[in-house]
Write a protein that holds these residues in place. Structure first.
Motif, PDB file in Angstrom:
ATOM      1  N   LYS A   3      31.965  18.086  31.293  1.00  0.00           N
ATOM      2  CA  LYS A   3      33.233  18.451  31.922  1.00  0.00           C
ATOM      3  C   LYS A   3      33.101  18.575  33.443  1.00  0.00           C
ATOM      4  CE  LYS A   3      37.254  21.083  30.532  1.00  0.00           C
ATOM      5  NZ  LYS A   3      37.751  22.361  30.013  1.00  0.00           N
ATOM      6  N   ASP A   4      31.960  19.037  33.887  1.00  0.00           N
ATOM      7  CA  ASP A   4      31.735  19.208  35.321  1.00  0.00           C
ATOM      8  C   ASP A   4      31.986  17.911  36.092  1.00  0.00           C
ATOM      9  OD1 ASP A   4      30.998  21.678  34.682  1.00  0.00           O
ATOM     10  OD2 ASP A   4      28.838  21.379  34.951  1.00  0.00           O
ATOM     11  N   PHE A   5      31.723  16.813  35.419  1.00  0.00           N
ATOM     12  CA  PHE A   5      31.805  15.535  36.107  1.00  0.00           C
ATOM     13  C   PHE A   5      33.227  15.026  36.247  1.00  0.00           C
ATOM     14  CE2 PHE A   5      27.675  15.737  36.768  1.00  0.00           C
ATOM     15  CZ  PHE A   5      26.781  14.848  36.204  1.00  0.00           C
ATOM     16  N   SER A   6      34.166  15.603  35.494  1.00  0.00           N
ATOM     17  CA  SER A   6      35.516  15.056  35.531  1.00  0.00           C
ATOM     18  C   SER A   6      36.241  15.436  36.819  1.00  0.00           C
ATOM     19  CB  SER A   6      36.314  15.492  34.313  1.00  0.00           C
ATOM     20  OG  SER A   6      36.464  16.887  34.339  1.00  0.00           O
ATOM     21  N   PHE A   7      35.774  16.460  37.503  1.00  0.00           N
ATOM     22  CA  PHE A   7      36.402  16.821  38.778  1.00  0.00           C
ATOM     23  C   PHE A   7      35.866  15.962  39.912  1.00  0.00           C
ATOM     24  CE2 PHE A   7      37.649  20.625  36.487  1.00  0.00           C
ATOM     25  CZ  PHE A   7      38.969  20.704  36.884  1.00  0.00           C
ATOM     26  N   SER A   8      34.598  15.894  40.011  1.00  0.00           N
ATOM     27  CA  SER A   8      34.027  15.048  41.047  1.00  0.00           C
ATOM     28  C   SER A   8      33.993  13.624  40.508  1.00  0.00           C
ATOM     29  CB  SER A   8      32.612  15.490  41.377  1.00  0.00           C
ATOM     30  OG  SER A   8      31.726  15.047  40.374  1.00  0.00           O
ATOM     31  N   ASN A   9      33.519  12.695  41.313  1.00  0.00           N
ATOM     32  CA  ASN A   9      33.384  11.334  40.831  1.00  0.00           C
ATOM     33  C   ASN A   9      31.967  11.023  40.390  1.00  0.00           C
ATOM     34  OD1 ASN A   9      36.007   9.897  40.996  1.00  0.00           O
ATOM     35  ND2 ASN A   9      35.916  10.790  43.044  1.00  0.00           N
ATOM     36  N   ARG A  10      31.145  12.027  40.392  1.00  0.00           N
ATOM     37  CA  ARG A  10      29.782  11.861  39.890  1.00  0.00           C
ATOM     38  C   ARG A  10      29.829  11.544  38.408  1.00  0.00           C
ATOM     39  NH1 ARG A  10      25.189  15.709  41.827  1.00  0.00           N
ATOM     40  NH2 ARG A  10      25.742  16.045  44.014  1.00  0.00           N
ATOM     41  N   GLY A  11      28.916  10.725  37.977  1.00  0.00           N
ATOM     42  CA  GLY A  11      28.827  10.434  36.553  1.00  0.00           C
ATOM     43  C   GLY A  11      29.765   9.318  36.144  1.00  0.00           C
ATOM     44  N   LYS A  12      30.661   8.909  37.016  1.00  0.00           N
ATOM     45  CA  LYS A  12      31.543   7.799  36.693  1.00  0.00           C
ATOM     46  C   LYS A  12      30.821   6.490  36.936  1.00  0.00           C
ATOM     47  CE  LYS A  12      36.060   9.768  37.272  1.00  0.00           C
ATOM     48  NZ  LYS A  12      37.241   9.892  38.103  1.00  0.00           N
ATOM     49  N   THR A  13      31.032   5.565  36.021  1.00  0.00           N
ATOM     50  CA  THR A  13      30.468   4.243  36.246  1.00  0.00           C
ATOM     51  C   THR A  13      31.386   3.475  37.187  1.00  0.00           C
ATOM     52  OG1 THR A  13      31.691   3.273  34.425  1.00  0.00           O
ATOM     53  CG2 THR A  13      29.522   4.210  33.906  1.00  0.00           C
ATOM     54  N   LEU A  14      30.859   2.407  37.729  1.00  0.00           N
ATOM     55  CA  LEU A  14      31.678   1.533  38.575  1.00  0.00           C
ATOM     56  C   LEU A  14      32.873   1.024  37.768  1.00  0.00           C
ATOM     57  CD1 LEU A  14      32.187  -0.049  41.158  1.00  0.00           C
ATOM     58  CD2 LEU A  14      30.491  -1.730  40.407  1.00  0.00           C
ATOM     59  N   GLU A  15      32.619   0.746  36.491  1.00  0.00           N
ATOM     60  CA  GLU A  15      33.717   0.280  35.631  1.00  0.00           C
ATOM     61  C   GLU A  15      34.834   1.324  35.542  1.00  0.00           C
ATOM     62  OE1 GLU A  15      32.630  -1.331  31.776  1.00  0.00           O
ATOM     63  OE2 GLU A  15      34.611  -0.831  31.011  1.00  0.00           O
ATOM     64  N   ASP A  16      34.460   2.593  35.360  1.00  0.00           N
ATOM     65  CA  ASP A  16      35.468   3.669  35.337  1.00  0.00           C
ATOM     66  C   ASP A  16      36.279   3.668  36.624  1.00  0.00           C
ATOM     67  OD1 ASP A  16      34.483   4.596  32.912  1.00  0.00           O
ATOM     68  OD2 ASP A  16      33.201   6.121  33.837  1.00  0.00           O
ATOM     69  N   GLU A  17      35.564   3.596  37.729  1.00  0.00           N
ATOM     70  CA  GLU A  17      36.233   3.656  39.032  1.00  0.00           C
ATOM     71  C   GLU A  17      37.193   2.488  39.229  1.00  0.00           C
ATOM     72  OE1 GLU A  17      33.097   5.958  41.875  1.00  0.00           O
ATOM     73  OE2 GLU A  17      32.584   3.871  41.435  1.00  0.00           O
ATOM     74  N   LEU A  18      36.763   1.307  38.785  1.00  0.00           N
ATOM     75  CA  LEU A  18      37.623   0.133  38.950  1.00  0.00           C
ATOM     76  C   LEU A  18      38.813   0.181  38.004  1.00  0.00           C
ATOM     77  CD1 LEU A  18      34.936  -2.610  39.525  1.00  0.00           C
ATOM     78  CD2 LEU A  18      36.727  -1.907  41.124  1.00  0.00           C
ATOM     79  N   ASN A  19      38.582   0.655  36.779  1.00  0.00           N
ATOM     80  CA  ASN A  19      39.705   0.752  35.851  1.00  0.00           C
ATOM     81  C   ASN A  19      40.773   1.706  36.378  1.00  0.00           C
ATOM     82  OD1 ASN A  19      38.469  -1.082  34.192  1.00  0.00           O
ATOM     83  ND2 ASN A  19      37.812   0.420  32.650  1.00  0.00           N
ATOM     84  N   GLU A  20      40.330   2.825  36.928  1.00  0.00           N
ATOM     85  CA  GLU A  20      41.282   3.781  37.513  1.00  0.00           C
ATOM     86  C   GLU A  20      42.040   3.165  38.686  1.00  0.00           C
ATOM     87  OE1 GLU A  20      38.571   7.743  36.752  1.00  0.00           O
ATOM     88  OE2 GLU A  20      39.449   7.437  38.750  1.00  0.00           O
TER      89      GLU A  20
END
Lengths: 203, 203
Positions: free
Chosen positions: B24-41
Motif C-alpha cells: 500500500k505504501d507504494f500506491s501514494f508515491s510512484n515507487r514500485g510502479k513499472t514503466l508499463e504502469d506509468e505508461l498505461n496511466e
C-alpha cells in the motif's frame, strides 16, 4: 454446452489443428476462408511489398495461472477471454493512422449491428477525433461481397439504432454509403485503393 | 525453475494478485510502479482528455485448449506465450501514427540492447518507411530518468552492435541523441511534448 467467447462464437485455435483435419480442397479456392484469413493474407502482402504496416491485435486474455516446467516453455493453465477495448486491426499507411474492425455476416439483405460493440464505436470515434481513419470492413459471406464503411457513415446507422430505429443496416443503404471492394486472387482483398477514396471523401 | 517468458522475465498477472499482497505504501508515491504502469496511466489520461489514442497491445498467446463449462465463462486451459511481431504500443496522436517499445533497465551507466528484439527493429523500420513515428521509451529505473529515442537514432546504435561494436548504449550517448522526459505527478510521464520535438527533428 455453454459458449462464452465474447462475440458469441466458440474459439477455434486454427493454427493448432493437425494438418489432416484441414480441408485441402479449400486451399485452392477461397472458399472456407474466414474474413480474418483473407485480411491476414492481404496485410502480409502489404507488409512484404512495403505498402502498409497493418497487424491484427492479439486476442486479449486475462492470465491467472502459469506453470513453469523445467526445460520447457511456460504453460498458461488458467486464463479468460477479455472484451477487447479497441478494434481488431490498426496500423499505418502512407503516413496515416488506420484502424478498423472486420465483420462478416451470413445474412443476405442486411448487416446486423449487434456484431459491433459499444466500446468499439467509442474507440473509432476517438480515432477520428485524432484525425485517424476509422472504418469497418463488412463481408456478406453468402454473397461474396465486401464493403468498406467509414466510421462517420457507420455512426449514422448506429445512432439511428440507439434512437430506437433499425437494428441492422440494409444492404441497399450499405451500397449507397460504403465503398465496395471486389475480391481478387492475390491479394484476396485489396482494400488500399478504397482507402484512397475514403480519404478524399472524409479528409 | 526454468523461466520461459519471451523476454526472459517471469510473467506475473498483476491484476490477479489479492489486494493484501499489494504494497500500500507504494500506491501514494510512484515507487514500485513499472514503466508499463506509468505508461498505461498516462495513456488513459491522454484518452480521457482527448489528446491521443494509444493502447498497449495484448500479450500474444497461442491458445491450444479451451474448456466451455456450462453457465460460466470459457476457460483457457492450455496456452503458450508467443513472441510479439510488433512493438507493444501504438496509436494515433494529432493525425500521426505513433508506435513504440518501452524498456526499463536497472543499469546506471548504459542501456543493454539485448532488451530489444530483431523483429522489433524490423517493425519500427517498416513503420518509419510508412511515415509513422517509431521510437523507444527508456527508463533508467535506479536513476529515475526517462528518455525518448527516435528509431533513426536507435538504428545507429543497433547497427553498430550488429557490426560487432558495443552491445549497449552508454548513458552519455543517450543524453546526446534522445529527448529526456522529466517525470511529473500526473500524468506521470507526459511524453507528448517530446513527440512534438521529435516530429520537428525527423519530419
Amino acid at each position: 454446452m455453454a459458449i462464452n467467447y465474447p462475440n458469441g462464437k466458440k474459439f477455434i485455435p486454427q493454427k493448432e489443428l493437425p494438418k489432416k483435419n484441414k480441408k485441402k480442397d479449400f486451399s485452392f479456392s477461397n472458399r472456407g476462408k474466414t474474413l480474418e484469413d483473407e485480411l491476414n493474407e492481404t496485410n502480409e502482402y502489404y507488409l512484404q511489398m512495403g505498402l502498409a504496416v497493418i497487424h491484427k491485435k492479439p486476442v486479449p486474455v486475462q492470465i491467472v495461472k502459469v506453470e513453469y516446467p523445467s526445460r520447457s516453455a511456460a504453460v498458461i493453465r488458467e486464463a479468460y477471454f477479455r472484451t477487447p477495448s479497441t478494434t481488431d486491426y490498426n496500423g499505418v499507411w502512407n503516413g496515416r493512422y488506420i484502424d478498423f474492425e472486420a465483420k462478416e455476416t451470413e445474412n443476405k439483405t442486411s448487416f446486423p449491428l449487434k456484431n459491433i460493440h459499444d466500446h468499439q464505436i467509442h474507440h473509432m470515434s476517438q480515432v477520428v477525433k485524432q484525425q485517424g481513419m476509422a472504418f469497418m470492413i463488412i463481408r456478406f459471406s453468402s454473397l461474396q461481397r465486401y464493403f468498406i464503411m467509414h466510421f462517420e457513415e457507420l455512426e449514422v446507422f448506429w445512432d439511428r439504432m440507439v434512437a430506437g430505429g433499425r437494428k441492422s443496416i440494409p444492404l441497399q443503404e450499405i451500397e449507397e454509403t460504403a465503398i465496395e471492394v471486389v475480391p481478387g486472387a492475390f491479394p484476396r482483398l485489396d482494400f488500399l485503393p478504397a482507402l484512397q477514396q475514403l480519404q478524399m471523401k472524409h479528409t
